[in-house]
Scaffold this motif. Sequence first.
Motif, PDB file in Angstrom:
ATOM      1  N   ARG A 110       0.813  -1.226   0.000  1.00 31.15           N
ATOM      2  CA  ARG A 110       0.000   0.000   0.000  1.00 31.15           C
ATOM      3  C   ARG A 110       0.843   1.272   0.000  1.00 31.15           C
ATOM      4  NH1 ARG A 110      -3.620  -1.761   5.191  1.00 31.15           N
ATOM      5  NH2 ARG A 110      -4.397  -3.763   4.411  1.00 31.15           N
ATOM      6  N   ILE A 111       2.150   1.132   0.200  1.00 29.69           N
ATOM      7  CA  ILE A 111       3.021   2.311   0.250  1.00 29.69           C
ATOM      8  C   ILE A 111       3.165   2.891  -1.157  1.00 29.69           C
ATOM      9  CG2 ILE A 111       5.335   3.140   0.816  1.00 29.69           C
ATOM     10  CD1 ILE A 111       5.551   0.808   2.793  1.00 29.69           C
ATOM     11  N   PRO A 112       2.956   4.182  -1.324  1.00 34.04           N
ATOM     12  CA  PRO A 112       3.068   4.788  -2.658  1.00 34.04           C
ATOM     13  C   PRO A 112       4.420   4.481  -3.313  1.00 34.04           C
ATOM     14  CG  PRO A 112       2.111   6.347  -1.111  1.00 34.04           C
ATOM     15  CD  PRO A 112       2.546   5.167  -0.297  1.00 34.04           C
ATOM     16  N   LEU A 113       4.383   4.156  -4.586  1.00 34.43           N
ATOM     17  CA  LEU A 113       5.543   3.833  -5.411  1.00 34.43           C
ATOM     18  C   LEU A 113       6.220   2.538  -4.965  1.00 34.43           C
ATOM     19  CD1 LEU A 113       7.187   7.339  -6.059  1.00 34.43           C
ATOM     20  CD2 LEU A 113       5.575   6.071  -7.490  1.00 34.43           C
ATOM     21  N   LEU A 114       6.660   2.477  -3.711  1.00 32.39           N
ATOM     22  CA  LEU A 114       7.279   1.234  -3.222  1.00 32.39           C
ATOM     23  C   LEU A 114       6.290   0.087  -3.317  1.00 32.39           C
ATOM     24  CD1 LEU A 114       9.624  -0.269  -1.867  1.00 32.39           C
ATOM     25  CD2 LEU A 114       8.680   0.432   0.348  1.00 32.39           C
ATOM     26  N   GLY A 115       5.021   0.372  -3.046  1.00 31.54           N
ATOM     27  CA  GLY A 115       3.988  -0.656  -3.123  1.00 31.54           C
ATOM     28  C   GLY A 115       3.876  -1.261  -4.508  1.00 31.54           C
ATOM     29  N   TYR A 116       4.108  -0.462  -5.526  1.00 35.14           N
ATOM     30  CA  TYR A 116       4.060  -0.980  -6.903  1.00 35.14           C
ATOM     31  C   TYR A 116       5.135  -2.040  -7.105  1.00 35.14           C
ATOM     32  CZ  TYR A 116       4.542  -1.257 -11.960  1.00 35.14           C
ATOM     33  OH  TYR A 116       4.632  -1.745 -13.239  1.00 35.14           O
ATOM     34  N   ILE A 117       6.346  -1.759  -6.612  1.00 26.87           N
ATOM     35  CA  ILE A 117       7.436  -2.720  -6.724  1.00 26.87           C
ATOM     36  C   ILE A 117       7.104  -3.981  -5.943  1.00 26.87           C
ATOM     37  CG2 ILE A 117       9.878  -3.136  -6.241  1.00 26.87           C
ATOM     38  CD1 ILE A 117      10.329  -0.120  -6.522  1.00 26.87           C
ATOM     39  N   VAL A 118       6.627  -3.814  -4.714  1.00 23.51           N
ATOM     40  CA  VAL A 118       6.317  -4.955  -3.853  1.00 23.51           C
ATOM     41  C   VAL A 118       5.249  -5.838  -4.491  1.00 23.51           C
ATOM     42  CG1 VAL A 118       5.291  -5.625  -1.637  1.00 23.51           C
ATOM     43  CG2 VAL A 118       7.006  -3.803  -1.719  1.00 23.51           C
ATOM     44  N   ARG A 119       4.197  -5.241  -5.013  1.00 23.59           N
ATOM     45  CA  ARG A 119       3.088  -6.034  -5.588  1.00 23.59           C
ATOM     46  C   ARG A 119       3.531  -6.822  -6.811  1.00 23.59           C
ATOM     47  NH1 ARG A 119       0.458  -1.156  -4.718  1.00 23.59           N
ATOM     48  NH2 ARG A 119       0.427  -0.705  -6.950  1.00 23.59           N
TER      49      ARG A 119
END
Length: 247
Positions: A110-119
């Motif tokens: 759910r963290i902005p930007l970092l969340g994209y990498i994680v998902r």
Amino acid sequence: MGKVLRIIYTTYCFIPFLLSFLLVVPLYFIIFNFFPKSRSPHIAHALSRGWAAYLFICFFIRVKISNKQFIDKNKTYVFVANHLSMLDIPLYASACKNTFRFLAKEELGRIPLLGYIVRNLYITVKRGDKSDRHRSIDKMKNTLLENISVFLAPEGTRNKSGQPLLEFKEGAFRLAIAAQVPLAILTVHNTHHLLAPADKFLMRPGTLYAEWNEPIITKGMTDANIDDLKQSTGKIMLKNLQRGIAF
């Protein structure tokens, strides 16, 4: 290193992290959206390793990995490691040439930007949600079928107890046996001395150490062997931690 110097050093470390983060996010986006799905995990893992190496250089942190010969970069494993600090994540990437997906808590997605990498790079799971745990297990099994390794922290969370290890969950061991793939054990040392929540995330330079043990072959094991495999892994990690750094 005094507290004032650690504040200055931590502030300095934030600059290369932020600048490189803003660079790698669009690179991950390109990899996940414009490269073949069969290749994108491997390219993304190479990017992660390069990013980790860059950050450690900028942070004046040396990394020493022993027994790398135990891990065949062309094989698929269930990797397990102890978890002491946020520095463990780039250390895992630095220690492992094999492409892997890490099991991470769903909140990170759910963290902005970092969340994209994680998902896109990791497998996420909601803690306490039984149905989501089953979904994550299925996704890990499918990952192994794609010949991509899976990396788990069997303690389930960062160890803040002051004890060498937390009690292990059985998920990693159940997965390795179900997939009949080797279980590879990585023990990390010293990461909590360079960055720990108790220090309010103040960092210090130094050297990080990690060591591989010879993988445990799970072929022929059944669910009846899960507890023995879990106990054997715990004994190996505990012995490494109690012995301390020997390289």
